[in-house]
Design an enzyme around this catalytic site. Sequence first.
Site, PDB file in Angstrom:
ATOM      1  N   GLU A 182      66.192  48.761  32.965  1.00  0.00           N
ATOM      2  CA  GLU A 182      64.810  48.297  32.841  1.00  0.00           C
ATOM      3  C   GLU A 182      64.768  46.910  32.217  1.00  0.00           C
ATOM      4  O   GLU A 182      64.002  46.040  32.641  1.00  0.00           O
ATOM      5  CB  GLU A 182      64.011  49.317  32.018  1.00  0.00           C
ATOM      6  CG  GLU A 182      63.872  50.668  32.714  1.00  0.00           C
ATOM      7  CD  GLU A 182      65.146  51.518  32.741  1.00  0.00           C
ATOM      8  OE1 GLU A 182      65.225  52.405  33.606  1.00  0.00           O
ATOM      9  OE2 GLU A 182      66.057  51.301  31.913  1.00  0.00           O
ATOM     10  N   HIS A 193      64.089  36.072  16.412  1.00  0.00           N
ATOM     11  CA  HIS A 193      65.151  35.154  16.829  1.00  0.00           C
ATOM     12  C   HIS A 193      65.063  34.753  18.294  1.00  0.00           C
ATOM     13  O   HIS A 193      65.523  33.677  18.663  1.00  0.00           O
ATOM     14  CB  HIS A 193      66.528  35.778  16.578  1.00  0.00           C
ATOM     15  CG  HIS A 193      66.880  35.838  15.132  1.00  0.00           C
ATOM     16  ND1 HIS A 193      68.182  35.988  14.701  1.00  0.00           N
ATOM     17  CD2 HIS A 193      66.119  35.778  14.015  1.00  0.00           C
ATOM     18  CE1 HIS A 193      68.202  36.010  13.367  1.00  0.00           C
ATOM     19  NE2 HIS A 193      66.960  35.896  12.936  1.00  0.00           N
TER      20      HIS A 193
END
Length: 171
Positions: free
Chosen positions: A76, A103
């Site tokens: 997915e 991040h």
Amino acid sequence: MRVHLGSDHAGLDLKDHLLNWLTDHGYEPVDHGPFVYDALDDYPVFCLRAAEGVAADRAEGLDSLGVVIGGSGNGEQMAANKVHGVRSALVWSEETAVLAREHNDANVVSVGGRMHSLDDMTRFVEVFLATPFPGDERHVRRIGQLCSYETTRELPPLPESALGRVDGTDA
């Protein structure tokens, strides 16, 4: 905030649970399917649509994110990452959910419906959705390199410290 969801049969129960959870917590869920259990369904059909929804919203300046769900979350995530402008992260803990946002400015989260409890996966999604991208220069720079490559297919330049070492030899 709008949240696009897509899954396969292995993620159907979590997706259905998240639709209610998201509404109860003030989000606007958009369900891209599946809508019935089919053990032979194909996750790209639904996950690509969810990722496309996120990309289209963001292109219009809307603040939206996505959630894709499967048995492991691996396929997915790969499907979502095929959509231009999408950065999908597979998460398996609260820490990976936070880092995906802080991040990487990930805009789609992928979770494995067979890997964790319903409560844990809901918590991972909750943390992902609630964590802002702080915009630190080093992370913006790195994301910029990925976005540039996605568009141009030109590799970013090597840093001075890597020159002469690409072929495995010492400089």
